[in-house]
Motif scaffolding. Sequence first.
Motif, PDB file in Angstrom:
ATOM      1  N   SER A 119       2.141   2.830  10.947  1.00  0.00           N
ATOM      2  CA  SER A 119       2.786   1.519  10.919  1.00  0.00           C
ATOM      3  C   SER A 119       4.208   1.579  11.444  1.00  0.00           C
ATOM      4  O   SER A 119       4.892   2.600  11.320  1.00  0.00           O
ATOM      5  CB  SER A 119       2.792   0.952   9.491  1.00  0.00           C
ATOM      6  N   GLU A 139       2.617  -2.470   7.143  1.00  0.00           N
ATOM      7  CA  GLU A 139       1.832  -2.349   5.924  1.00  0.00           C
ATOM      8  C   GLU A 139       2.733  -2.573   4.728  1.00  0.00           C
ATOM      9  O   GLU A 139       3.958  -2.445   4.813  1.00  0.00           O
ATOM     10  CB  GLU A 139       1.110  -1.020   5.838  1.00  0.00           C
ATOM     11  N   PHE A 186      -2.537  -2.861   6.387  1.00  0.00           N
ATOM     12  CA  PHE A 186      -2.856  -2.198   5.126  1.00  0.00           C
ATOM     13  C   PHE A 186      -2.048  -2.779   3.970  1.00  0.00           C
ATOM     14  O   PHE A 186      -0.867  -3.086   4.116  1.00  0.00           O
ATOM     15  CB  PHE A 186      -2.567  -0.685   5.209  1.00  0.00           C
TER      16      PHE A 186
END
Length: 415
Positions: free
Chosen positions: A60, A4, A38
Amino acid sequence: MKAEIITVGSELLQGQTIDTHSMFLSQELLNLGVTVNFHSSVRDDQEQLLALLDLASKRSDFIFLCGGLGPTLDDLTKETLATYLNVTLVQDEETTKRLESIFEGASNLLTQNNYKQTFVFPDGVIFQNQNGTAPGLAVTKHRQTYICLPGPPAELRPMFETSVKPFLLELMPDVHAIVSHPLSFFGIGESMLEDRIQDVVKKSTNSIVAPYAKEYGVTLRLTAKGKTVSEAQRMVAPIRKLILERVGEYCYSERDESLEEVVSTKLRQLNKSLAVVESCTGGLLAHLITSVPGSSQSFKGGSISYTNESKAMLIDEGIVERYGAISMQTAEALAEQTQRKFKTHFALSTTGVAGPNESENKPVGLIYIGLAEKGKPTRVYQIKLKGSRRRIQLLTAKYALFILQQRLKKGETIT
């Protein structure tokens, strides 16, 4: 592997700066086989960033933090990350010497707050910044790898290419070879492009075909992973061939080049010259061409003929009076006169209504582009564009380049 991207800076949330980092990094990570799940933006606020780091660390593997590495008090990214990881930053000797050498002999003094940029993670990795003062940093803890990158795109992008990408590949031993092949298109929208090649994309089980819409075109990036580069290239080749069979007439580059770069390079290769005359684009076409290094070898110059009076200085004023400044006839005459005046192989002309209001009872977005070539009939292209004044001007300049690129691509200039 999951990733992310967190962009840090109050200016992002106040609408003062556009986040281009998330797009760039997502594209690059996709080529490495890393899935970005994200994108987040956060103010220059330690508590908010701490909360976001806590959330990111739970979902993540790679967490990219962009911005907030500079010398000022609101640059708090690495300090906040150090607080979150419960580590103490240490001053790096090599980074300190490099910072001092940058300021040596410069008119700007090295102030004490600049030394803030020389503190790093004790067990981390340093990515030296060849285009600025703040180094990039990476640190791994609890199976998560955090990568801090500088905010300016001119610093972040080359740093990723030269330092961060090799670092990531070392962390992913299962990735043997990755080939990424770009195909850049103009004159066809993203939805139409996808519709024309939809079945090809669905069949590409061993390759990833990802479209990226730009302000003036679309790029398809074909990516494949294999045990060797040759194997990955063999996976990409048939997909590339099928796509170009379907929509090859719209493809202007397979090297991630801009239209102006493609045109300038092709003109030099063919030893051909170009001049322009602009009305609605107001010099933008010439600007795009001259932004390419070495363009002086082929670009001879041009003029901005913005008013009817200035057009009458170049061509028979009866043409403008009879047909209007915004007409095929005016575009044709301007291109032909410019080609003769500059004694070039090609000349491009632009005239139209950029907006926001109609002109000569003609709608906003109506554009005429003339292409004159020595010894051949002049052609004029009518296009209809939508959007803001700025967008119409940019697209007109790009269309002019695309039209010339198509002429050069077909080899019509070679005699």
